[in-house]
Each structure stands twice: as structure tokens, then as C-alpha cells.
Design a protein around this motif. Structure first.
Motif, short mmCIF file in Angstrom:
data_model
loop_
_atom_site.label_atom_id
_atom_site.label_comp_id
_atom_site.label_asym_id
_atom_site.label_seq_id
_atom_site.Cartn_x
_atom_site.Cartn_y
_atom_site.Cartn_z
N CYS A 35 51.30 -46.07 50.10
CA CYS A 35 51.42 -45.95 48.65
C CYS A 35 50.06 -45.54 48.08
CB CYS A 35 51.88 -47.27 48.02
SG CYS A 35 52.23 -47.15 46.26
N GLY A 36 50.02 -44.41 47.39
CA GLY A 36 48.78 -43.94 46.80
C GLY A 36 48.40 -44.77 45.59
N MET A 37 47.08 -44.82 45.31
CA MET A 37 46.60 -45.54 44.12
C MET A 37 46.21 -44.50 43.08
SD MET A 37 44.32 -48.53 45.91
CE MET A 37 44.72 -49.79 44.71
N CYS A 38 46.75 -44.68 41.87
CA CYS A 38 46.62 -43.68 40.81
C CYS A 38 45.81 -44.27 39.65
CB CYS A 38 48.03 -43.29 40.36
SG CYS A 38 48.09 -42.14 38.99
N MET A 58 53.28 -52.79 40.65
CA MET A 58 52.64 -51.49 40.45
C MET A 58 52.99 -50.52 41.59
SD MET A 58 50.59 -51.22 37.73
CE MET A 58 52.14 -51.53 36.93
N GLY A 59 52.59 -49.24 41.42
CA GLY A 59 52.68 -48.28 42.52
C GLY A 59 53.81 -47.29 42.40
N HIS A 60 53.48 -46.00 42.20
CA HIS A 60 54.54 -44.99 42.08
C HIS A 60 54.31 -43.81 43.02
CE1 HIS A 60 51.32 -44.10 39.18
NE2 HIS A 60 51.57 -42.84 39.46
N GLU A 61 53.39 -43.96 43.98
CA GLU A 61 53.15 -42.87 44.95
C GLU A 61 53.62 -43.36 46.31
OE1 GLU A 61 49.05 -41.63 44.59
OE2 GLU A 61 49.41 -40.89 42.57
N VAL A 62 54.92 -43.36 46.45
CA VAL A 62 55.56 -44.13 47.52
C VAL A 62 56.07 -43.24 48.65
CG1 VAL A 62 57.55 -45.59 48.03
CG2 VAL A 62 56.24 -45.96 45.94
N GLN A 110 61.71 -46.69 36.36
CA GLN A 110 60.50 -45.92 36.63
C GLN A 110 59.59 -46.82 37.48
OE1 GLN A 110 58.64 -44.34 33.09
NE2 GLN A 110 57.26 -43.04 34.28
N PRO A 111 59.81 -46.77 38.79
CA PRO A 111 59.08 -47.68 39.68
C PRO A 111 57.57 -47.55 39.49
CG PRO A 111 60.78 -46.50 40.89
CD PRO A 111 60.72 -45.89 39.53
N GLY A 112 56.91 -48.68 39.38
CA GLY A 112 55.45 -48.69 39.22
C GLY A 112 55.02 -48.55 37.78
N PHE A 113 55.98 -48.36 36.88
CA PHE A 113 55.68 -48.29 35.45
C PHE A 113 56.34 -49.48 34.75
CE2 PHE A 113 54.69 -44.09 36.88
CZ PHE A 113 53.66 -43.66 36.06
N GLY A 117 57.60 -51.18 41.73
CA GLY A 117 57.16 -50.03 42.51
C GLY A 117 56.69 -50.39 43.91
N GLY A 118 55.75 -49.59 44.41
CA GLY A 118 55.42 -49.59 45.83
C GLY A 118 54.18 -50.32 46.29
N TYR A 119 53.55 -51.12 45.41
CA TYR A 119 52.48 -51.99 45.91
C TYR A 119 53.17 -53.24 46.47
CZ TYR A 119 48.51 -49.63 43.46
OH TYR A 119 47.55 -48.75 43.02
N ALA A 120 54.09 -53.03 47.40
CA ALA A 120 54.91 -54.12 47.93
C ALA A 120 55.47 -53.71 49.28
CB ALA A 120 56.06 -54.42 46.97
#
Ligand SMILES: [Zn+2]
Ligand SMILES: [Zn+2]
Length: 342
Positions: A35-38, A58-62, A110-113, A117-120
Motif C-alpha cells: 500500500c503506497g503512502m500518499c 487510511m490508505g488508497h494505493e492498494v 472511497q477506501p482510505g478516504f 482502506g489499505g493500511y490494514a
């Protein structure tokens, strides 16, 4: 499972243990691999972006692997390596009807918003949001493209760059580097502006014709005007008052100013500046599902490369945010969930 939660503006994120989510009909459960950090996460933490939601992962670069299916999902999808598109529109409004789910006023997820999201370790998402990643592309490199790459493709299409046009990219972080490559791919001539010498070198290596360091004594606006006679397109990825003023000043008549990045600063412009040069100002936010398919395809055939500065473990997310905040990373910081091959 582990999850890094946003509790509210101005509060530090919190690593918690929460129940593993179950996929609803039409959804899949993705086991996170990367998962990318934005910068969006910093905007949430600092209160610059407040969607009113609280206690959300958090996290939307999954990127990950589909490991459970909800009712009605094709069984063949089990085990697919995927990148996740992070909007799920209502499906019926005028924007959704033409595929512009990122503009849906009543977006469902809107995952991570505002949804998890993908910090999981796991997340659930609509099956059609999961885009299959070619075997030769690692999940670690595709993860940041879910936002940085899709945002770049969307902004690039919006600017409608024509072969031979001068394109200035103001800020060469994750989005800027992807945008540079997109602009080159469609025939633009690129000038990159940044304050980081290493990133400017990378920009040259990726095909920028010139790279200008905004920290130097050089007046970057004057330099762009001298090199180009005025840029056709400027992408604003920094959003500080000084960069926004410079961006406007370096455009030629009928130039297009595409705003993608922002800070706490406001855009200040006198209407006459827009009128006499017939400038076009446009915002660009997020991406469509098609943009997400496009970025996977572009990375798959080597037209766009993804840059990962470093990888960290989920529990070290604070350290990752710190590197992001300092602004010296070359490409994205990516959370990596296990040490198996991606
Ligand atoms: Zn992002
Ligand atoms: Zn909608």
C-alpha cells in the motif's frame, strides 16, 4: 487484523486491532500485499482535508490478492493479483452514467478516504474495482500507481496534450514523475521544476528536456519563457502561493493550467491575467475506472515506470509519514505486508 485508523483532524493515526471485514454481494476481500503512502494522509492528519468521517482506515494505493468472494462474484477471480481503484459511485447519477465515478456527489465508498482502506491486513471492495496486474509487474511497484499513476493519467487526458507542446510539471513527486512519463508518451516536450536535485536528475533520465531547480537564484518563470515562448500546459502539483503564481506567469496565450496538488495556500489571480491571455484553468481530481485500467496497461508495457523510494512495515507507518513530510523521497514510500515475492 491490524489497521491504521484516522480518528479526526489534527490527531495522530492509531494502529489498532479490528475485526476482519466480510465481503458483501458483489465484493471481494483483498489480502494486502502493498500500500503506497500518499500526501493525502498528511492532509487528513493535519486537518487540511476533512470529509467529516471519523475512525476510518487510511490508505488508497492498494495492491493485493483476492482471497474471499462475496455472493455473485465470478469464482475465477479468487487468487487474482490486483490493483484497487478507490471510488465506488452511486451508479445512477449523471456522472456515474458516463463513468465519472470520481465526481459522484453521493459516492458509496472511497477506501482510505471515508471508508476503510489499505493500511490494514485486509480490505473489502467492489469486485469490478480490482484490476488484474500482469505477472511481470510487482504488486509493490503497482500499488503507488493506484493513486499517483491514475491521477497522472486523468490530469494528462484532461490537459489534452498534443505532440510537440511544451508541458511544465511543477513538482516531481509520485504524481509528477508519472505525469512526466505520460506527457512524453503522448508527445509532449517536458520541463520539470522541483527543489530536489535528485528528483530533477531522475526527471531528465525519464525524458524531460530541461529540469529547473526552484531553490536556486535562477528565475524559473523567466527561464521557461525563454526556452518555450510560454508553456502550452502547466501542471500544478505543489500548490504554494509562489509556485501557483509562477505557473500562471509561464503560460502562453490560451495556455492550460491544470491544478492537481494543493497546500494551505490560496490561488490569487486577477481576472485580467486570465482574460487577456484567454487562459484555461482546470482542476483535476482522482481518476475514473478506465484511467485505472489504463495505468496498469501503461506500466505493464513499460511506458510508465513506478518509483518506489523505500518499503516499510505497517507498524512503522509513522516513520513513513515522516519521510513523506520531509519531501525528499524519490518516488513513493510503500507499506509492504510480508516478505514473500510480490
Ligand atoms: Zn493519493
Ligand atoms: Zn453517482
Amino acid at each position: 487484523m491490524r489497521a491504521v485508523r484516522y480518528l479526526g483532524p489534527g490527531q495522530p493515526f492509531s494502529l489498532q486491532t479490528i475485526p476482519c471485514p466480510q465481503p458483501s454481494p458483489g465484493q471481494v476481500r483483498v489480502k494486502l500485499k502493498a500500500c503506497g503512502m500518499c500526501h493525502t494522509e498528511l492532509h487528513f492528519r493535519d486537518g487540511l482535508l476533512d470529509l467529516g468521517c471519523r475512525d476510518v482506515t487510511m490508505g488508497h494505493e492498494v495492491a493485493g490478492v483476492i482471497e474471499a468472494l462475496g455472493e455473485g462474484v465470478n469464482p475465477h477471480r479468487l487468487g487474482e493479483r490486483v490493483m484497487v481503484y478507490y471510488y465506488e459511485g452511486c451508479g445512477v447519477c449523471e456522472y456515474c452514467r458516463i463513468g465519472d465515478e470520481h465526481l459522484c456527489p453521493t459516492v458509496k465508498a472511497q477506501p482510505g478516504f471515508f471508508t476503510d482502506g489499505g493500511y490494514a491486513d485486509y480490505m473489502v471492495v467492489r469486485a469490478t474495482n480490482c484490476i488484474v496486474v500482469p505477472d511481470h509487474v510487482s504488486l509493490e511497484e503497482i500499488a503507488p500507481m493506484a493513486c499517483a499513476g491514475t491521477t497522472a493519467v486523468h490530469a494528462g487526458k484532461k490537459a489534452d496534450i498534443k505532440p510537440g507542446e511544451w508541458v511544465v510539471i511543477h513538482g516531481t513527486g509520485g504524481v509528477g514523475l508519472a505525469l512526466l512519463q505520460y506527457a512524453r508518451h503522448v508527445g509532449g516536450r517536458v520541463i520539470a521544476i522541483d527543489r530536489n536535485e535528485n528528483r530533477l536528475e531522475l526527471a531528465l533520465a525519464l525524458g524531460a528536456e530541461h529540469s529547473l531547480n526552484a531553490t536556486g537564484t535562477e528565475d524559473v518563470t523567466a527561464r521557461v519563457l525563454a526556452l518555450t515562448g510560454g508553456a502550452h500546459v502547466v501542471f500544478e502539483l505543489v500548490g504554494r502561493e509562489s509556485t501557483m503564481q509562477a505557473s500562471l506567469d509561464m503560460l502562453r496565450r490560451r495556455g492550460r493550467y491544470v491544478i492537481v496538488g494543493y497546500s494551505a495556500d490560496s490561488l490569487k489571480v486577477h481576472p485580467i491575467d486570465l482574460i487577456v491571455r484567454e487562459l484555461r484553468l482546470m482542476g483535476s481530481v482522482g481518476s475514473t475506472l478506465q484511467d485505472a485500467h489504463d495505468i496498469v496497461e501503461l506500466v505493464g508495457r513499460g511506458a510508465i515506470r513506478s518509483f518506489v523510494d523505500s518499503t516499510i512495515a505497517l507498524e512503522n507507518f509513522e516513520q513513513g509519514l515522516g519521510i513523506l513530510e520531509q519531501g525528499h523521497a524519490q518516488g513513493r514510500i510503500v507499506i509492504r505486508f510480508d516478505q514473500t515475492s510480490l
